[in-house]
Structures are given as structure tokens and as C-alpha cells.
Design an enzyme around this catalytic site. Structure first.
Site, PDB file in Angstrom:
ATOM      1  CG  HIS A   1      -1.710   1.263   1.362  1.00  0.00           C
ATOM      2  ND1 HIS A   1      -2.885   1.433   0.667  1.00  0.00           N
ATOM      3  CD2 HIS A   1      -1.512   2.411   2.046  1.00  0.00           C
ATOM      4  CE1 HIS A   1      -3.377   2.624   0.914  1.00  0.00           C
ATOM      5  NE2 HIS A   1      -2.566   3.248   1.764  1.00  0.00           N
TER       6      HIS A   1
ATOM      7  CG  ASP B   1     -12.128   3.335   5.306  1.00  0.00           C
ATOM      8  OD1 ASP B   1     -11.798   4.177   6.165  1.00  0.00           O
ATOM      9  OD2 ASP B   1     -11.714   3.365   4.134  1.00  0.00           O
TER      10      ASP B   1
ATOM     11  NE  ARG C   1     -11.225  10.023   9.127  1.00  0.00           N
ATOM     12  CZ  ARG C   1     -10.236   9.336   8.547  1.00  0.00           C
ATOM     13  NH1 ARG C   1     -10.463   8.148   8.012  1.00  0.00           N
ATOM     14  NH2 ARG C   1      -9.020   9.822   8.516  1.00  0.00           N
TER      15      ARG C   1
ATOM     16  CB  SER D   1      -9.011   4.887   7.332  1.00  0.00           C
ATOM     17  OG  SER D   1      -9.234   5.020   5.957  1.00  0.00           O
TER      18      SER D   1
ATOM     19  CE  LYS E   1      -8.872   2.202   2.864  1.00  0.00           C
ATOM     20  NZ  LYS E   1      -9.129   3.600   2.672  1.00  0.00           N
TER      21      LYS E   1
HETATM   22  N1  URA Z   1      -6.081   7.179   3.112  1.00  0.00           N
HETATM   23  C1  URA Z   1      -7.043   6.354   3.599  1.00  0.00           C
HETATM   24  O1  URA Z   1      -7.354   5.326   3.007  1.00  0.00           O
HETATM   25  N2  URA Z   1      -7.630   6.699   4.768  1.00  0.00           N
HETATM   26  C2  URA Z   1      -7.314   7.815   5.449  1.00  0.00           C
HETATM   27  O2  URA Z   1      -7.881   8.042   6.499  1.00  0.00           O
HETATM   28  C3  URA Z   1      -6.335   8.661   4.921  1.00  0.00           C
HETATM   29  C4  URA Z   1      -5.726   8.319   3.737  1.00  0.00           C
END
Ligand code: URA
Length: 433
Positions: free
Chosen positions: A82, A161, A168, A183, A187
Site C-alpha cells: 500500500h 471505512d 470525515r 482506515s 482495507k
Molecule cells: N487514506 C485512507 O485510506 N484513509 C485515510 O484516512 C487517509 C488516507
């Protein structure tokens, strides 16, 4: 259990139990807890913080809010990566085939770009025919036979999320370490890989602008990932300068192919090799140095580029574009940015350069914008390079002629010119294992 009591407890600074966090997340996902209470929760977390137990519970609850991809049939060979997002960051296109050529199983779901950073799915869609969606059965079969499949994120991966992130975004609670950590990691946990390497970018083009913030986020994500039963390494890499020379979708595919062919050994090569080595070290359970030698050999021997051809073909893409990247169309309009004085590139504001590429058509300003796969920028000079009056600094590509003047203005504004050679920051600031 009542959401009101959970909010009051959090606001007063007490630690929430796993059940309380799960009550909130699952209730919010089902639509039983309203946005105003979820907003209050996020704001309370911004002020009160969260303990490690709370962040782990939040991460697992969000991961469990939708589909959990089951990759157990591939044992410990599954490996994911990631990136927190950067300009010119095409490392996934390079790393995934390298790691698959060494026996790793890469079942990757990636996002689209928004704003100044590009998304891997958009870059792959620049290859004619490449399919970024397929059934779960097809996806698993391709991971089995090719070792690698890369598609867009399915709608039901960590839906909590998705909903919470949108909230958010409009309640000034994005910028909050426990919420960012859970968050991103929810994932990755839902996507199923046993081994995860995180590329945490730091600098002007990154989500985290300072090294201290990047280190804190990386430490948090590694700790939480491990607490959720995964092997996790974070590599903190520089994003003060765009990575490589090409910014824009097909332009980035072309550059990734050059690196995979062993024809470009620059910052992009170095970061890609470091990330691929960390991934290989995890799934093979060998040292990072041993893994690095295998990664370099995969490039030099041609195994990595062969794997890219095999992967693109398996996913419906036309492999002749990987074999001969000159086949990619170029834009109608091309504009050379020329230096009108001598000097060094003292600094580059990567975010502003990403914005210039976006204006040319390479990215989206809103979610529904259509991108132009061929638009973008090829840099001729980067931070630390010397240039003379009349030298080429960059070339801009677009099909929308009217974007050229504002894009070149933003591009030039993103450069800090200096009369002396600037001090260079390390490309890889830290590795957290
Ligand atoms: N990227 C994400 O997937 N979540 C966040 O909260 C910030 C950046």
C-alpha cells in the site's frame, strides 16, 4: 448499549471496549446510527485519541463490516503493498510483477486517483483492453495461475471505512492519526494478504508532509497490522520530488516498463527495488539483503518484464503495448518548458506538479471527472540537476490546448531555482519492521 453513552465515555477520555467499538461500526454501516453521532465520535477521537487496543478493535471491526477476501489457500505466499499516495508513483506496476516472478501471490485491489496523486487502476486502464473488474472466482484463478491479479476495489470491501471516510472529509476529521491508521489498515486486512508492505510517503507531495508524522503513522500501522495477525513492514520514502520522470497514466506505464527492462536506474528503480525486496523478504522469510539480490536478478534476467506481459495478457490487456511502449498514442498538444536562466533545481513542490498534470487531463478534480490516459508531464530535470539558459525543464502533454498556459505556470511555480547545488534528502528515510 446506547451510542449516547459510548460518545460520553469517549469524550471523557475513557477507553472503549471492543464491543462498544463494534456496536458503533456495525450499527453505522447498517444505517442504524446516524451521521451526527458518527461525526461526534470522530471528533471525540480527534480530541481524546485512542489506545492501541481501541485502534486494533476499530480496524478489525471496519475490516469485518463487509467482504473479507479469503486467501488462505495460498498459505504464507500472499503479499500486498500500500502506498499513502504520491506524484509519479507507479511502483505497483513495477513491484507486483517482480514479486510474482519470484513466487509471491499478489491479489491486489487498488484505488483510482483523486486530486494531485494518480491511482494504479487508472494507469492500468491506459493499456488497451485491460480489465480492472472481474468476478472473485476469475480473480482467484488468475492469482493461482499467473501469481498476480490487480483490480479496482470492490464496493463491499470495508464499507464502514467508505462511509466514515466520506463523513470525515466534511467534518474536518481526516487528519487524525487513529482514524487514518484504522482506515488504511482495515482495507488491507479485508483484502486478505498475510504479508503487507506499506510505502509511507513523506514530503511536499505526500499526505504526511513531515518526517515525524510519517514515522508516527508508519509505526502505528505496523503495530496494528501485527496485532491483527499480519506480517507488516513500512518503508518511509521521499515524496518531496515526483518519483521517476513521467507523471500521467500511459506515460507512467511506459516508464514502469523501462524500469522492468533494466533500462532506468534512478530514484524510481531504487524505491521499487527496496519495496519489492521487503515484500520478498516477508513472503520468503529471508533477509532483506538476500531478497534484494533476487529482486535485482528478476529485472536483469527478464523474468520481471515477462511476468508483466503475462499478467497484462491474462487480464485482457494488449501485451504488445508492454513489448513495444512506442505504440501508446501521444497527445495532440505538446509544450516544452524552457529555462530562461542558469542554475540548479533547488526544490520541487511535488503536489503542485501533480496539480499541473491534473489540469492537463491526467487526473480528476472531482470523483466523476473523466481522465485523459495520455496527458501528463515528462520531467527533463529534477531536484539537484543543473541547467543552462535554453535547456528543457519538462514537456507537457494534453489534448486540451487551453490548459497549457495555466499548467506551465503552475509547473514553473513549483520549482525553486537555486544558484548552488541543493542538499539532497535520503530517498528511503526509514524502514520499520
Ligand atoms: N487514506 C485512507 O485510506 N484513509 C485515510 O484516512 C487517509 C488516507
Amino acid at each position: 448499549m446506547r451510542m449516547y453513552d459510548i460518545l460520553l465515555k469517549k469524550r471523557r477520555g475513557f477507553e472503549l471496549t471492543n464491543d462498544e467499538i463494534d456496536f458503533f461500526i456495525q450499527g453505522y454501516t447498517r444505517g442504524e446510527i446516524p451521521d451526527y453521532q458518527a461525526s461526534a465520535f470522530c471528533m471525540a477521537v480527534c480530541y481524546s485519541g485512542m489506545t492501541e487496543n481501541e485502534i486494533t478493535a476499530l480496524t478489525m471491526s471496519m475490516a469485518n463490516s463487509g467482504d473479507m477476501v479469503d486467501l488462505t489457500r495460498f498459505g504464507n505466499l500472499t503479499v500486498d503493498k500500500h502506498s499513502t499516495g504520491g506524484v509519479g508513483d507507479k511502483t505497483s506496476l513495477i513491484i507486483c510483477p517482480i514479486v510474482a516472478s519470484l513466487g509471491g501471490r499478489v491479489a491486489k485491489m487498488s484505488g483510482r486517483g483523486l486530486g494531485h496523486t494518480g491511482g494504479t487502476v487508472d494507469k492500468l486502464e491506459a493499456i488497451p483492453g485491460y480489465r480492472t473488474s472481474m468476478s472473485m472466482d476469475e480473480f482467484m484463478d488468475q492469482v493461482e495461475t499467473v501469481g498476480l491479479a490487480l483490480i479496482g476495489q470492490t464496493g463491499n470491501l470495508a464499507p464502514a471505512d467508505k462511509k466514515l471516510y466520506a463523513l470525515r472529509d466534511v467534518t474536518a476529521t481526516v487528519d487524525c492519526m487513529p482514524l487514518i491508521t484504522s482506515s488504511i489498515m482495515s482495507k488491507k486486512i479485508a483484502a486478505g494478504s498475510k504479508n503487507i508492505v506499506l510505502d509511507v510517503k513523506t514530503g511536499s507531495g505526500a499526505f504526511m508532509k513531515t518526517l515525524d508524522d510519517s514515522v508516527e503513522l508508519a509505526n502505528n500501522m505496523v503495530r496494528i497490522g501485527k496485532a491483527c495477525g499480519r506480517n507488516v513492514t513500512a518503508v518511509i520514502t521521499d515524496m518531496d520530488t515526483p518519483l521517476g520522470y513521467n507523471i500521467g497514466n500511459s506515460l507512467e506505464v511506459i516508464e514502469a516498463v523501462k524500469v522492468l527492462n533494466g533500462c532506468q536506474k534512478d530514484d524510481l528503480y531504487e524505491v521499487s527495488v527496496a519495496l519489492a525486496a521487503e515484500m520478498t523478504s516477508l513472503f520468503m522469510n529471508i533477509s532483506a539483503n538476500e531478497a534484494k539480490a533476487l529482486v535485482e536478478d528478476s529485472i536483469e534476467s527478464g523474468k520481471a518484464i515477462s511476468k508483466m506481459v503475462e499478467w497484462v495478457k491474462a487480464q485482457g490487456g494488449d501485451p504488445s503495448f508492454i513489448i513495444d511502449p512506442d505504440k501508446f498514442r501521444t497527445c495532440t498538444y505538446k509544450y516544452d518548458v524552457i529555462a530562461n536562466e542558469d542554475g540548479y533545481i533547488g526544490a520541487m513542490n511535488a503536489e503542485e506538479i501533480g496539480k499541473a498534470a491534473c489540469i492537463l487531463g491526467a487526473g480528476r478534480i472531482t470523483k466523476d471527472d473523466k481522465i485523459d490516459p495520455e496527458a501528463g508531464i515528462i520531467l527533463a530535470k529534477k531536484k539537484g540537476d543543473h541547467f543552462g539558459k535554453g535547456d528543457l525543464l519538462a514537456t507537457l502533454y494534453t489534448d486540451k490546448k487551453d490548459t497549457l498556459s495555466s499548467a506551465s505556470e503552475i509547473f514553473l511555480g513549483a520549482l525553486t531555482l537555486s544558484s548552488a547545488e541543493p542538499e539532497m534528502t535520503p530517498l528511503i528515510a526509514k524502514i520499520i519492521r
